[in-house]
Design an enzyme around this catalytic site. Structure first.
Site, mmCIF file in Angstrom:
data_model
loop_
_atom_site.group_PDB
_atom_site.id
_atom_site.type_symbol
_atom_site.label_atom_id
_atom_site.label_comp_id
_atom_site.label_asym_id
_atom_site.label_seq_id
_atom_site.Cartn_x
_atom_site.Cartn_y
_atom_site.Cartn_z
ATOM 1 N N CYS A 65 -30.988 -24.799 -16.555
ATOM 2 C CA CYS A 65 -31.215 -26.246 -16.445
ATOM 3 C C CYS A 65 -30.908 -26.629 -15.004
ATOM 4 O O CYS A 65 -30.894 -25.754 -14.135
ATOM 5 C CB CYS A 65 -30.411 -27.033 -17.487
ATOM 6 S SG CYS A 65 -28.622 -27.019 -17.324
ATOM 7 N N HIS A 98 -16.547 -7.598 -19.422
ATOM 8 C CA HIS A 98 -15.276 -8.020 -20.015
ATOM 9 C C HIS A 98 -15.437 -8.966 -21.196
ATOM 10 O O HIS A 98 -14.599 -8.979 -22.088
ATOM 11 C CB HIS A 98 -14.409 -8.705 -18.960
ATOM 12 C CG HIS A 98 -13.877 -7.771 -17.920
ATOM 13 N ND1 HIS A 98 -12.953 -8.147 -16.975
ATOM 14 C CD2 HIS A 98 -14.145 -6.459 -17.673
ATOM 15 C CE1 HIS A 98 -12.667 -7.116 -16.190
ATOM 16 N NE2 HIS A 98 -13.400 -6.074 -16.581
HETATM 17 C C1 RB5 Z 1 -31.283 -32.974 -16.204
HETATM 18 O O1 RB5 Z 1 -31.511 -33.999 -15.303
HETATM 19 C C2 RB5 Z 1 -29.914 -32.348 -15.959
HETATM 20 O O2 RB5 Z 1 -28.901 -33.209 -16.377
HETATM 21 C C3 RB5 Z 1 -29.811 -31.021 -16.655
HETATM 22 O O3 RB5 Z 1 -30.812 -30.177 -16.205
HETATM 23 C C4 RB5 Z 1 -28.534 -30.261 -16.478
HETATM 24 O O4 RB5 Z 1 -28.159 -30.184 -15.145
HETATM 25 C C5 RB5 Z 1 -27.418 -30.640 -17.355
HETATM 26 O O5 RB5 Z 1 -26.361 -29.982 -17.407
#
Ligand code: RB5
Length: 142
Positions: A65, A98
């Site tokens: 993400c 680990h």
């Molecule tokens: C999305 O904008 C962002 O919040 C997500 O990709 C991530 O970084 C969340 O932990």
């Protein structure tokens, strides 16, 4: 070896690059999405990839993400998942040696493409050492 991979919109482009990298290395890939840069909520994709791992369909999972944090937290809510959020290969390798991590997450807004590939390689090539680490993993599962 079959690998589950998932991302939100923040990780979408990096996911596509990592899928290509995995295929070049002859891994089988199960892509749970997302499939575009349209805004989505990362828990859905963290959970979908995690389910592929706990069901045994995939041996390991990779999550991306923006930061790697949210999608990793979401995956760790699924019983049996040990997801390590990392930004460099040494931590990725240690998470296997680990912690017997079965998923790794990282942030597309934190590390670049080459570092992401190095993280993935270190994670997938690391082998759990067992021994003294077993009781700690068992304690986590309890
Ligand atoms: C999305 O904008 C962002 O919040 C997500 O990709 C991530 O970084 C969340 O932990």
């Amino acid at each position: 070896m079959k690998i589950a991979i998932g991302s939100d919109h923040g990780g979408f482009e990096r996911k596509e690059a990592i899928i290509q990298h995995l295929k070049e290395k002859k891994y089988e890939v199960v892509d749970v999405g997302t499939h575009s840069k349209d805004s989505v909520d990362y828990p859905e994709f963290g959970h979908k990839a995690a389910e592929k791992v706990v069901s045994g369909e995939c041996e390991f999972g990779i999550l991306i993400c923006g930061s790697g944090i949210g999608i990793g937290i979401a995956a760790n809510k699924i019983k049996g998942i040990r997801c390590a959020t990392v930004s460099e290969p040494y931590s990725a390798m240690l998470s296997r040696l680990h912690n017997n991590a079965n998923m790794v997450s990282f942030g597309a807004r934190i590390i670049g493409e080459d570092m992401s590939k190095a993280v993935v390689d270190a994670f997938l090539e690391g082998e759990y050492e067992g021994g003294r680490h077993d009781r700690r993993i068992q304690a986590i599962e309890k």
